[in-house]
Scaffold this motif. Structure first.
Motif, PDB file in Angstrom:
ATOM      1  N   ASN A  16       1.726   9.396   7.650  1.00  0.00           N
ATOM      2  CA  ASN A  16       0.742  10.244   6.971  1.00  0.00           C
ATOM      3  C   ASN A  16       1.317  10.812   5.680  1.00  0.00           C
ATOM      4  OD1 ASN A  16      -1.075   9.834   9.032  1.00  0.00           O
ATOM      5  ND2 ASN A  16      -0.637  11.771  10.068  1.00  0.00           N
ATOM      6  N   THR A  17       2.557  11.251   5.737  1.00  0.00           N
ATOM      7  CA  THR A  17       3.194  11.825   4.546  1.00  0.00           C
ATOM      8  C   THR A  17       3.274  10.808   3.424  1.00  0.00           C
ATOM      9  OG1 THR A  17       4.490  13.328   5.930  1.00  0.00           O
ATOM     10  CG2 THR A  17       5.261  12.974   3.683  1.00  0.00           C
ATOM     11  N   VAL A  18       3.635   9.574   3.764  1.00  0.00           N
ATOM     12  CA  VAL A  18       3.734   8.534   2.748  1.00  0.00           C
ATOM     13  C   VAL A  18       2.358   8.174   2.195  1.00  0.00           C
ATOM     14  CG1 VAL A  18       4.394   6.138   2.323  1.00  0.00           C
ATOM     15  CG2 VAL A  18       5.860   7.607   3.717  1.00  0.00           C
ATOM     16  N   ILE A  19       1.372   8.067   3.086  1.00  0.00           N
ATOM     17  CA  ILE A  19       0.014   7.741   2.646  1.00  0.00           C
ATOM     18  C   ILE A  19      -0.504   8.784   1.667  1.00  0.00           C
ATOM     19  CG2 ILE A  19      -2.386   7.618   3.433  1.00  0.00           C
ATOM     20  CD1 ILE A  19      -1.300   6.299   6.010  1.00  0.00           C
ATOM     21  N   VAL A  20      -0.225  10.053   1.958  1.00  0.00           N
ATOM     22  CA  VAL A  20      -0.759  11.138   1.120  1.00  0.00           C
ATOM     23  C   VAL A  20       0.040  11.318  -0.159  1.00  0.00           C
ATOM     24  CG1 VAL A  20      -1.219  13.626   1.007  1.00  0.00           C
ATOM     25  CG2 VAL A  20      -1.743  12.357   3.100  1.00  0.00           C
ATOM     26  N   PHE A  21       1.377  11.343  -0.039  1.00  0.00           N
ATOM     27  CA  PHE A  21       2.201  11.712  -1.187  1.00  0.00           C
ATOM     28  C   PHE A  21       2.970  10.547  -1.808  1.00  0.00           C
ATOM     29  CE2 PHE A  21       1.944  15.511   1.549  1.00  0.00           C
ATOM     30  CZ  PHE A  21       1.299  16.368   0.666  1.00  0.00           C
ATOM     31  N   GLY A  22       3.075   9.449  -1.070  1.00  0.00           N
ATOM     32  CA  GLY A  22       3.810   8.304  -1.599  1.00  0.00           C
ATOM     33  C   GLY A  22       5.316   8.459  -1.469  1.00  0.00           C
ATOM     34  N   HIS A  23       6.036   7.334  -1.557  1.00  0.00           N
ATOM     35  CA  HIS A  23       7.496   7.366  -1.418  1.00  0.00           C
ATOM     36  C   HIS A  23       8.141   8.123  -2.567  1.00  0.00           C
ATOM     37  CE1 HIS A  23       7.971   4.752   2.042  1.00  0.00           C
ATOM     38  NE2 HIS A  23       7.038   3.956   1.543  1.00  0.00           N
TER      39      HIS A  23
END
Length: 586
Positions: free
Chosen positions: A576-583
């Motif tokens: 979820n964190t990656v989906i929302v904020f990206g790497h």
């Protein structure tokens, strides 16, 4: 062609809001003693149901109700903060007060059933109320707080006016908690209280205050250091103007007479008629309620009551939307005028699905209202008190999540006519969107639910209550709904696993929705059992509603979400964190 020529659609007629409702008459007949219901309450609801679709709807017409206007300065440049509300808003509020909202609850003529009666009246009116029940719900909460912990002076001088049926003398109360720093997180409250000889003085800024046209408010203010968070907050009674009363009569003092300044009215998506404002408090006189530094605890009765009201507002608005869609199906012809919509199976199936949601939510609502009435009259068992504590956040979140999509389906059932402002469905959808936010978002309430279930004994009490209703199912009903009951029991078995503490954060929201489905299903089964035992005319319908709700009401999707969150919560949180904020932004 002139507009008067050619095809003319026959207007639909909803009829008596109470008599034609598919749920309320039989539900109330079950929860209120027979003689009381037949001789006193039902005749009054039949009268009021007719008023809702005639005189009250006329008061709510678009040419009488309009948004408030704030006049901050007079022509000499003096700060006046004069709030002007429309004739329709004032008339609707006065009508509700004369009808006994919130008076019925505290007169307690019908003891614990007073809550059911009063909420039934509000429930019928709320779709036409333009949100007047927002300030009146807070007035209800303020009355309860003063009844429980107000000073003798408050109980003598303020309480009678909060519950008065006379609009000329009745007080309306707001509650001021929300500030810029915290929103729902009151631990960052900046408003401070300084003690005076016989009162206190508040200084601060309230970012979101409904009932700005009211008379009094309950407000949180800091009586200790900021780094103590919510532990140094206290609850205060605030007159919006001083004096409030002169020689026993309500007066209209200057809007700025108690150091309260209205900086602007909020520009909201909906609830346009409701005056909501940003306020500053400058040496504002206020009076402590209850013990110092116990503000969050002391204001809890307001939050609990207004959360039930929030659910009632959503479901009551759905009631009106469904009534419109149902009535329209009886007059609208299709296929070259050969068939009514009510004779088109696919259309009726869609209306039935909306009806299913409405029935489940209404039974859940009044189940909680019954508990509230019993608690307030001091006759609730400890188990019932725990159930009310658990059900209040569930009901509020569950109802507000489910009602608006069903309202949208009601709108679509009218085709293009549904999108027109004249039928009022659009306004109700806009107004009800706030119910998902006001008094706690679903996420906030999910966390609140987790706090109420930290003791496994309370959850086991809930499961025991569910099983007692399942076991009361008569054999002939059991034959009709046995598969649904088995499925419900399997889901009950998995409930304890969902609340094993510590509960992973991603389980909080689906767990709340899961419990919402279970509780509403149990209330539907309780009604179907009563209906079958009494031989009610709708006994077959009540059984089918329960069966469909368990199988087709969306229960399975929430169960799958819960299972997925339980097994994949660690991986899902990272994803979820990656989906929302990206790497790149981690």
């Amino acid at each position: 062609m002139r507009v008067e020529q050619g095809f003319q659609q026959v207007p639909f007629h909803e009829g008596n809001a109470y008599v034609h409702d598919p749920v309320l008459p039989s539900l109330l007949r079950r929860i209120i003693p027979s003689r009381l219901f037949t001789e006193e309450i039902e005749p009054e609801l039949e009268r009021f149901g007719a008023e809702v679709t005639t005189s009250i709807r006329a008061q709510a017409s678009q040419n009488r109700v309009s948004p408030p206007v704030l006049r901050q300065y007079d022509n000499w440049g003096r700060r006046v903060d004069e709030l002007q509300t429309s004739e329709g808003w004032r008339s609707l509020k006065a009508t509700a007060q004369r009808e006994g909202i919130p008076g019925i609850f505290y007169e307690r003529k019908y003891r614990e059933h007073s809550r059911s009666f009063g909420f039934a009246k509000a429930f019928l009116m709320v779709g036409d109320s333009h949100e007047v029940f927002c300030p009146l719900s807070m007035t209800d909460g303020a009355a309860r707080v003063i009844e429980l912990m107000g000073t003798e002076g408050m109980k003598r001088d303020i309480f009678p006016r909060l519950i008065s049926r006379d609009p000329s003398s009745a007080f309306v109360a707001g509650q001021w908690m929300t500030e810029r720093a915290g929103g729902s997180d009151v631990s960052q409250t900046e408003t401070t209280a300084s003690p005076l000889d016989s009162s206190d003085q508040l200084d601060g800024f309230k970012w979101f205050s409904s009932a700005t046209d009211g008379d009094v408010a309950l407000a949180l203010a800091r009586t200790g250091p900021l780094d103590s968070g919510s532990k140094s907050l206290s609850l205060f009674f605030v007159p919006l103007r001083v004096p409030l009363v002169v020689n026993g009569s309500k007066v209209t003092a200057s809007p700025t007479s108690n150091g309260i300044h209205v900086h602007r009215l909020k520009n909201k998506i909906g609830t346009h008629t409701l005056p909501t404002a940003e306020l500053s408090l400058e040496s504002t006189t206020a009076y402590l309620i209850g013990s110092a530094n116990q503000g969050v605890k002391n204001i809890a009765p307001v939050l609990n009551i207004t959360r039930v009201w929030s659910a009632a507002g959503s479901i009551g608005s759905l009631r009106k939307c469904l009534a419109i869609a149902t009535a329209y199906a009886t007059v609208r012809k299709i296929d070259g005028g050969k068939r009514m919509l009510k004779d088109v199976p696919i259309h009726v199936a869609n209306l039935a699905s909306i009806n299913l949601v409405y029935r489940a939510l209404t039974h859940f609502l009044f189940g909680v209202v019954v508990l509230l009435g019993r608690v307030e009259c001091g006759i609730a068992t400890e188990e019932e008190q725990n159930r009310l504590r658990m059900f209040t956040p569930i009901l509020k979140a569950f109802a507000t999540e489910k009602a608006v999509p069903a309202m949208e389906e009601s709108m679509a059932a009218l085709g293009g006519q549904g999108y027109m402002e004249e039928n009022d469905i659009g306004r109700m959808i806009r107004d009800c969107l706030v119910e998902r936010i006001w008094e706690g978002t679903t996420t906030v309430l999910s966390i609140d639910l987790l706090r109420s279930t930290t003791d496994p004994a309370k959850l086991r009490q809930f499961i025991s209550w569910c099983n007692s209703i399942i076991l009361a199912c008569p054999p002939d009903l059991l034959k009709c709904v046995q598969e649904a009951i088995q499925l419900l029991q399997w889901r009950l078995d998995s409930l304890l696993a969902a609340f094993l503490h510590p509960v992973p954060p991603l389980l909080a929201r689906p767990s709340l929705m899961f419990m919402g489905y279970i509780a509403s299903s149990i209330y539907l089964l309780e009604h179907a059992t009563w209906s079958r035992t009494r031989g009610e005319p709708e006994l077959e319908v009540d059984a089918e509603v329960f069966r469909r709700w368990v199988f087709d009401g969306g229960f399975a999707a929430v169960e799958q979400e819960l299972d997925r969150a339980r097994s994949e919560h660690k991986l899902a949180n990272a994803s979820n964190t990656v989906i929302v904020f990206g790497h790149a932004k981690l």
